[in-house]
Design a protein around this motif. Structure first.
Motif, PDB file in Angstrom:
ATOM      1  N   GLU A 288     -62.725  23.967 102.329  1.00 25.59           N
ATOM      2  CA  GLU A 288     -63.500  23.851 103.569  1.00 25.59           C
ATOM      3  C   GLU A 288     -64.946  23.487 103.268  1.00 25.59           C
ATOM      4  OE1 GLU A 288     -63.129  27.520 105.698  1.00 25.59           O
ATOM      5  OE2 GLU A 288     -60.965  27.305 105.967  1.00 25.59           O
ATOM      6  N   LEU A 289     -65.531  24.177 102.289  1.00 28.07           N
ATOM      7  CA  LEU A 289     -66.922  23.890 101.933  1.00 28.07           C
ATOM      8  C   LEU A 289     -67.071  22.490 101.351  1.00 28.07           C
ATOM      9  CD1 LEU A 289     -67.991  27.312 100.376  1.00 28.07           C
ATOM     10  CD2 LEU A 289     -68.741  26.343 102.551  1.00 28.07           C
ATOM     11  N   SER A 290     -66.097  22.081 100.557  1.00 28.50           N
ATOM     12  CA  SER A 290     -66.137  20.738  99.984  1.00 28.50           C
ATOM     13  C   SER A 290     -66.091  19.685 101.089  1.00 28.50           C
ATOM     14  CB  SER A 290     -64.973  20.553  99.021  1.00 28.50           C
ATOM     15  OG  SER A 290     -64.962  19.256  98.496  1.00 28.50           O
ATOM     16  N   ALA A 291     -65.238  19.911 102.077  1.00 28.48           N
ATOM     17  CA  ALA A 291     -65.150  18.978 103.200  1.00 28.48           C
ATOM     18  C   ALA A 291     -66.455  18.963 103.993  1.00 28.48           C
ATOM     19  CB  ALA A 291     -63.981  19.353 104.109  1.00 28.48           C
ATOM     20  N   MET A 292     -67.053  20.139 104.182  1.00 28.49           N
ATOM     21  CA  MET A 292     -68.314  20.209 104.915  1.00 28.49           C
ATOM     22  C   MET A 292     -69.431  19.477 104.169  1.00 28.49           C
ATOM     23  SD  MET A 292     -68.180  24.153 106.314  1.00 28.49           S
ATOM     24  CE  MET A 292     -69.914  24.185 106.687  1.00 28.49           C
ATOM     25  N   VAL A 293     -69.482  19.656 102.849  1.00 33.60           N
ATOM     26  CA  VAL A 293     -70.506  18.975 102.050  1.00 33.60           C
ATOM     27  C   VAL A 293     -70.314  17.469 102.116  1.00 33.60           C
ATOM     28  CG1 VAL A 293     -71.272  18.577  99.672  1.00 33.60           C
ATOM     29  CG2 VAL A 293     -70.999  20.906 100.514  1.00 33.60           C
ATOM     30  N   GLU A 294     -69.072  17.030 102.012  1.00 32.69           N
ATOM     31  CA  GLU A 294     -68.797  15.591 102.074  1.00 32.69           C
ATOM     32  C   GLU A 294     -69.184  15.027 103.442  1.00 32.69           C
ATOM     33  OE1 GLU A 294     -68.039  11.946 100.791  1.00 32.69           O
ATOM     34  OE2 GLU A 294     -68.039  13.756  99.543  1.00 32.69           O
ATOM     35  N   GLU A 295     -68.880  15.779 104.499  1.00 28.76           N
ATOM     36  CA  GLU A 295     -69.257  15.338 105.842  1.00 28.76           C
ATOM     37  C   GLU A 295     -70.775  15.277 105.981  1.00 28.76           C
ATOM     38  OE1 GLU A 295     -68.880  16.890 110.436  1.00 28.76           O
ATOM     39  OE2 GLU A 295     -67.399  17.556 108.968  1.00 28.76           O
ATOM     40  N   MET A 296     -71.452  16.284 105.452  1.00 29.50           N
ATOM     41  CA  MET A 296     -72.919  16.280 105.516  1.00 29.50           C
ATOM     42  C   MET A 296     -73.489  15.111 104.721  1.00 29.50           C
ATOM     43  SD  MET A 296     -73.624  20.370 105.157  1.00 29.50           S
ATOM     44  CE  MET A 296     -75.382  20.219 105.004  1.00 29.50           C
ATOM     45  N   ARG A 297     -72.862  14.821 103.593  1.00 31.43           N
ATOM     46  CA  ARG A 297     -73.324  13.709 102.765  1.00 31.43           C
ATOM     47  C   ARG A 297     -73.152  12.381 103.509  1.00 31.43           C
ATOM     48  NH1 ARG A 297     -70.583  14.273  97.555  1.00 31.43           N
ATOM     49  NH2 ARG A 297     -72.162  15.845  97.173  1.00 31.43           N
ATOM     50  N   GLN A 298     -72.029  12.247 104.205  1.00 30.87           N
ATOM     51  CA  GLN A 298     -71.762  11.018 104.934  1.00 30.87           C
ATOM     52  C   GLN A 298     -72.701  10.849 106.130  1.00 30.87           C
ATOM     53  OE1 GLN A 298     -69.690   8.584 104.112  1.00 30.87           O
ATOM     54  NE2 GLN A 298     -69.086   9.702 102.261  1.00 30.87           N
ATOM     55  N   ASN A 299     -73.070  11.959 106.745  1.00 33.31           N
ATOM     56  CA  ASN A 299     -73.904  11.902 107.945  1.00 33.31           C
ATOM     57  C   ASN A 299     -75.389  12.098 107.664  1.00 33.31           C
ATOM     58  OD1 ASN A 299     -71.606  11.536 109.471  1.00 33.31           O
ATOM     59  ND2 ASN A 299     -71.319  13.721 109.806  1.00 33.31           N
ATOM     60  N   ASP A 300     -75.772  12.134 106.409  1.00 34.73           N
ATOM     61  CA  ASP A 300     -77.169  12.368 106.039  1.00 34.73           C
ATOM     62  C   ASP A 300     -78.008  11.147 106.403  1.00 34.73           C
ATOM     63  OD1 ASP A 300     -79.524  13.283 104.962  1.00 34.73           O
ATOM     64  OD2 ASP A 300     -78.916  13.002 102.874  1.00 34.73           O
ATOM     65  N   PRO A 301     -79.000  11.309 107.311  1.00 33.94           N
ATOM     66  CA  PRO A 301     -79.809  10.157 107.718  1.00 33.94           C
ATOM     67  C   PRO A 301     -80.621   9.585 106.559  1.00 33.94           C
ATOM     68  CG  PRO A 301     -80.603  12.177 108.778  1.00 33.94           C
ATOM     69  CD  PRO A 301     -79.381  12.529 108.022  1.00 33.94           C
TER      70      PRO A 301
END
Length: 130
Positions: free
Chosen positions: A73-86
């Motif tokens: 779950e945390l890995s998915a959240m980090v990846e999502e944050m990385r993808q959405n990082d402005p």
């Protein structure tokens, strides 16, 4: 009397041996009962220890599974944050602009990054191309 003694001696010897064998049998049976009791106690103790270890392993396995789920779950959240990082998007845009020939001032104005960041993106991209 010696004649009586010679006829009774084998019988007395046999009776003595028989008594000794009966005594030895009772002693052996008592030792066997004691050993069986000790063996039963030891088996019961080992059974309880084995049950405790098995229960602990089941609990530990459940904890490992829960930890793995949280990690995913945390890995998915980090990846999502990385993808959405402005900021990442602006750096990707800056790298693309460098490939198209933009200079540092263009990078600063278009992507909203500072001069050192623009210089770094420009230098890194040129180094990757070379």
């Amino acid at each position: 009397m010696t004649e009586q003694w010679t006829t009774l001696a084998p019988w007395l010897f046999a009776a003595t041996v028989l008594v000794l064998l009966v005594v030895q049998t009772f002693i052996s049976q008592r030792q066997i009962r004691q050993l069986r009791g000790q063996l039963k106690e030891r088996c019961d103790s080992l059974g309880r220890e084995l049950h405790a270890i098995g229960s602990g392993n089941v609990g530990m396995g459940a904890r490992v599974v829960a930890s793995e789920q949280k990690l995913h779950e945390l890995s998915a959240m980090v990846e999502e944050m990385r993808q959405n990082d402005p900021l990442r998007i602006s750096y990707d845009e800056a790298a693309r602009l460098v490939e198209l020939g933009a200079d540092i001032d263009d990078l600063m104005n278009t992507c909203g990054i500072s001069r050192p960041e623009a210089e770094l993106v420009s230098a890194l991209r040129r180094k990757q191309v070379a």
